[in-house]
Design a protein around this motif. Structure first.
Motif, PDB file in Angstrom:
ATOM      1  N   SER B 202       0.628  -1.399  -0.003  1.00  0.00           N
ATOM      2  CA  SER B 202       0.262   0.469  -0.107  1.00  0.00           C
ATOM      3  C   SER B 202       1.261   1.099  -0.364  1.00  0.00           C
ATOM      4  CB  SER B 202      -1.019   0.213   1.318  1.00  0.00           C
ATOM      5  OG  SER B 202      -2.131  -0.712   1.423  1.00  0.00           O
ATOM      6  N   HIS B 207      -1.569   4.312  -2.347  1.00  0.00           N
ATOM      7  CA  HIS B 207      -2.590   3.947  -2.260  1.00  0.00           C
ATOM      8  C   HIS B 207      -3.173   2.954  -1.748  1.00  0.00           C
ATOM      9  CE1 HIS B 207      -3.707   1.207  -5.062  1.00  0.00           C
ATOM     10  NE2 HIS B 207      -2.796   1.510  -5.630  1.00  0.00           N
ATOM     11  N   PRO B 208      -3.960   2.865  -0.720  1.00  0.00           N
ATOM     12  CA  PRO B 208      -4.297   1.038   0.120  1.00  0.00           C
ATOM     13  C   PRO B 208      -4.906   0.263  -0.288  1.00  0.00           C
ATOM     14  CG  PRO B 208      -6.424   2.798   0.703  1.00  0.00           C
ATOM     15  CD  PRO B 208      -4.992   3.848   0.062  1.00  0.00           C
ATOM     16  N   TYR B 210      -7.178  -2.777   0.225  1.00  0.00           N
ATOM     17  CA  TYR B 210      -8.819  -3.427   1.372  1.00  0.00           C
ATOM     18  C   TYR B 210      -8.310  -4.994   1.448  1.00  0.00           C
ATOM     19  CZ  TYR B 210     -10.068   1.566   0.907  1.00  0.00           C
ATOM     20  OH  TYR B 210      -9.591   2.709   0.968  1.00  0.00           O
ATOM     21  N   ASP B 236      -5.838  -2.728   9.399  1.00  0.00           N
ATOM     22  CA  ASP B 236      -6.161  -1.430   9.464  1.00  0.00           C
ATOM     23  C   ASP B 236      -7.331  -1.685   8.117  1.00  0.00           C
ATOM     24  OD1 ASP B 236      -5.085  -0.409  11.101  1.00  0.00           O
ATOM     25  OD2 ASP B 236      -3.571   1.304  11.059  1.00  0.00           O
ATOM     26  N   ASN B 237      -7.115  -1.139   6.954  1.00  0.00           N
ATOM     27  CA  ASN B 237      -8.410  -1.253   5.815  1.00  0.00           C
ATOM     28  C   ASN B 237      -9.028  -2.217   5.246  1.00  0.00           C
ATOM     29  OD1 ASN B 237      -7.673   1.577   4.694  1.00  0.00           O
ATOM     30  ND2 ASN B 237      -5.150   1.011   5.189  1.00  0.00           N
ATOM     31  N   THR B 238      -9.095  -3.301   6.419  1.00  0.00           N
ATOM     32  CA  THR B 238      -9.927  -4.756   6.206  1.00  0.00           C
ATOM     33  C   THR B 238     -12.154  -3.828   7.068  1.00  0.00           C
ATOM     34  OG1 THR B 238      -8.279  -5.311   7.588  1.00  0.00           O
ATOM     35  CG2 THR B 238     -10.778  -6.177   7.695  1.00  0.00           C
ATOM     36  N   VAL B 264     -10.582   2.324   9.415  1.00  0.00           N
ATOM     37  CA  VAL B 264      -9.979   2.299   7.218  1.00  0.00           C
ATOM     38  C   VAL B 264      -9.527   4.120   7.586  1.00  0.00           C
ATOM     39  CG1 VAL B 264     -11.430   2.452   5.223  1.00  0.00           C
ATOM     40  CG2 VAL B 264     -11.407   0.189   7.032  1.00  0.00           C
ATOM     41  N   GLU B 265      -7.701   3.760   6.659  1.00  0.00           N
ATOM     42  CA  GLU B 265      -8.323   5.333   6.568  1.00  0.00           C
ATOM     43  C   GLU B 265      -9.173   5.928   5.685  1.00  0.00           C
ATOM     44  OE1 GLU B 265      -4.223   5.013   4.894  1.00  0.00           O
ATOM     45  OE2 GLU B 265      -4.463   3.104   5.139  1.00  0.00           O
ATOM     46  N   ASP B 266      -9.445   6.129   4.452  1.00  0.00           N
ATOM     47  CA  ASP B 266     -10.091   6.782   3.856  1.00  0.00           C
ATOM     48  C   ASP B 266     -11.720   7.210   4.562  1.00  0.00           C
ATOM     49  OD1 ASP B 266     -11.793   7.728   2.404  1.00  0.00           O
ATOM     50  OD2 ASP B 266     -11.068   7.297   0.756  1.00  0.00           O
ATOM     51  N   VAL B 269     -15.704   5.534   3.142  1.00  0.00           N
ATOM     52  CA  VAL B 269     -15.678   4.530   2.576  1.00  0.00           C
ATOM     53  C   VAL B 269     -17.514   4.089   3.475  1.00  0.00           C
ATOM     54  CG1 VAL B 269     -15.194   2.466   3.219  1.00  0.00           C
ATOM     55  CG2 VAL B 269     -13.711   3.878   2.277  1.00  0.00           C
TER      56      VAL B 269
END
Lengths: 394, 394
Positions: B202, B207-208, B210, B236-238, B264-266, B269
């Motif tokens: 990532s 970018h992540p 997922y 984190d991005n689960t 989740v970073e964004d 979502v």
């Protein structure tokens, strides 16, 4: 990085949601009984006792596997057969279970039909205003173009307008009658004219133009003796989207169907519908509810309250000088704002703790939608508010 | 004129459906008790009594409007709060209702997440074989590319294979553990390696990537003391897709959720998830069932029968010389055909009225899937058939 279109849809301002928040805040202050909330389409008439009895009876007399297991993608045979028999009895048709695919409500039905029919980004789906605003979201979500055609001043079909808007790319027209938000039932004569036009134009273009009928309000006819034209008997290429959300007051349970009659020319439409249900992740319609529908499909809705509210409001509002499309079905009134600005009217109404939805999203800024699926007492109370509001305009 | 893709999906040959038809025909001749049907994922353990009690209790003690009205698109607050509390208690998290959106089952959850995350036709979704074949339909249906990465011989994660298949277009990887069709639970060590790889990549791609965890079998762990790694605590991005179809034996009721943790970073979502649910026509999850889940979320599944069947079959089959991926969860065995041709084996088994699904659709022609969510007696009977079949290969 994630879909910007989805973010836009997920964060879109919703007038109805904002009204609901306002209503909740005011309810906490003045009491829910004093907030005249006409914003929502949640039926006030409770689901009939037959439904509760059916649920309890199914649970008491069967193993859980019987009612909780997957059904086939199309739905339980017994449920679909019961629906076909009900339609055949009422409309003189010869449907069987194979003409029906059970769905998670009318929104699912419409999405499945759009996904099945739309084959190209050039495809156009015609929507007749006023209309249910989610149509736009779904049509564009499936990559087609929405073409809006306003109805006439009386909210009846504008067949000449439809003729002018038809193109070789017209894939389908959505017909929603009784209509949300107007409550109007399209007359048989005008539906016949529409069907004749589509026969003519389908021939001219060399391909069928589908009528997609969105019929959650079919059973909600509030004028004795008035019949809702059953369009599949008038036009071969009709696909029906139905839901029991309103007729059996089960909006939360997500149960409906897609009907593809044998008369539909392209014999692959039902296969495409099954494929679309699959690709959208609609594994099957809720199975306990399928068994309930099998038992309750012949139960008629109790329209007493809706009829009473309709008469009270329509008579009262016209007497006060409001112009209202003549409501024959569903549980909505579409009222013209005195100065043609429904957003301003909706704002003014909030000062009296009355919630009506501006019609802008439904395709007419001049009108506001009033959902009268509420206690009759609130309809009575509202007339005094409407009187005061009218006075403000004079 | 209608969508050819949808017709193809709606008419696609289904091995499982054909086996079911064969099974039904043979049941009519020899009796259902003599057909050893291991083809379906319909739980044999009935939904727990708490579920039936909850349904009857809700109906007896509330007005229909309470349980049959629309919920918000995300679902009832009380239901989502109960789920958050359950997860927090078990996994030490700090979720609230705002991290959850109720759905019509895991298929709906996955479709909503795909629609939310996929932003371009270049996006790639990685699928680890063996895998649930509908993933392909859904990923391609939402316009992305499926990238298949086979697991290792023991059906565990092949982290090096995943590394090689990652590209700057990788939007997400689906992790389904306990796995359908293998029954394998990915080990903590290998999941940790995967998470570390995704953190690294990532960063490299800017970018992540997922992780979409498909978790309908999370509660079906058949080895005492074994833990299914809770991936949102490791990466984190689960985004989690859950369903009560298997854990509470409610597959027909279509009830599940999407979980988007705050980690989740964004931060958009969940908004995209809400937009996707809307555009796909998933108005709300069935409301009566939302109230049932609120009451039954802490009920543990009864795994006695599945454990018994697993031991009986795994021990019996390995003794007979079959190679079987070590099943730790769900209710599936993934068995290697003696000559590596599962389609031939499945055909041969039909001669003994035994139904097993060839693994071709699951991503391995050499294996067949056996769903042991059936009566234990049938598992016992099947061993004699497996013995005869093995003899045919010698």
């Amino acid at each position: 990085m994630v879909s910007q279109d989805m973010i836009k849809l997920g964060t879109a301002k919703s007038v109805i949601r904002e009204l609901a928040a306002f209503g909740a805040a005011r309810s906490a202050v003045v009491g829910a009984e004093n907030v005249l909330d006409f914003s929502l389409g949640n039926p006030s008439v409770p689901a009939p006792k037959e439904v509760q009895d059916a649920i309890v009876d199914i649970i008491k007399n069967n193993e859980p596997k019987v009612y909780h297991s997957y059904s086939s993608g199309a739905g339980h045979d017994a449920c679909r057969t019961a629906i076909a028999n009900n339609l055949n009895k009422r409309f003189g048709t010869d449907y069987t279970k194979d003409n029906l695919l059970m769905t998670c409500g009318a929104a699912a039905s419409l999405n499945i039909v759009f996904k099945a029919l739309i084959a190209s980004n050039d495809d156009e789906i015609m929507v007749l205003a006023p209309f249910f605003p989610e149509y736009t979201v779904w049509i564009e979500g499936h990559g087609a173009k929405q073409v809006l055609v306003p109805c006439k001043d009386d909210m009846q079909l504008n067949v000449e307008g439809i003729r002018e808007a038809l193109t070789p790319n017209t894939k389908a027209i959505i017909v929603n009658s009784p209509n949300n938000p107007s409550g109007v039932i399209y007359t048989k004569e005008e539906v016949e004219q529409l069907c004749a036009l589509l026969v003519e134009k389908s021939k001219e273009y060399g391909h069928p133009i589908y009528l997609i009928t969105d019929e959650p309000y079919r059973e909600l006819v509030l004028i004795d003796g008035l019949e809702v034209p059953f369009i599949p008997n008038m036009y071969d290429n009709t696909v029906v989207c139905y839901s029991w959300s309103k007729s059996l007051s089960l909006p939360g349970e997500r149960i409906g169907y897609v009907l593809v009659p044998n008369k539909v020319e392209d014999k692959m439409v039902m296969a495409a519908v099954a494929g679309a249900a699959r690709v959208l992740g609609y594994v099957c319609a809720p199975t306990l509810l399928q068994m309930v529908i099998e038992r309750c499909v012949d139960v008629d809705p109790d329209l007493t309250v809706y009829k009473k509210n309709r008469d009270l409001l329509y008579d009262g509002l016209t007497k006060l000088g409001y112009r209202v499309a003549k409501p024959a079905g569903a549980f909505y009134l579409f009222i013209e704002a005195p100065d043609g600005d429904s957003e301003k009217f909706s704002e003014k109404a909030k000062a009296y703790d009355m919630l009506v939805v501006p019609g802008t999203g439904f395709g007419s800024k001049a009108h506001m939608r009033l959902s009268y699926c509420v206690e009759t007492e609130k309809c009575e109370k509202s007339l005094a508010v409407f009187e005061k509001l009218m006075a403000e305009y004079k």
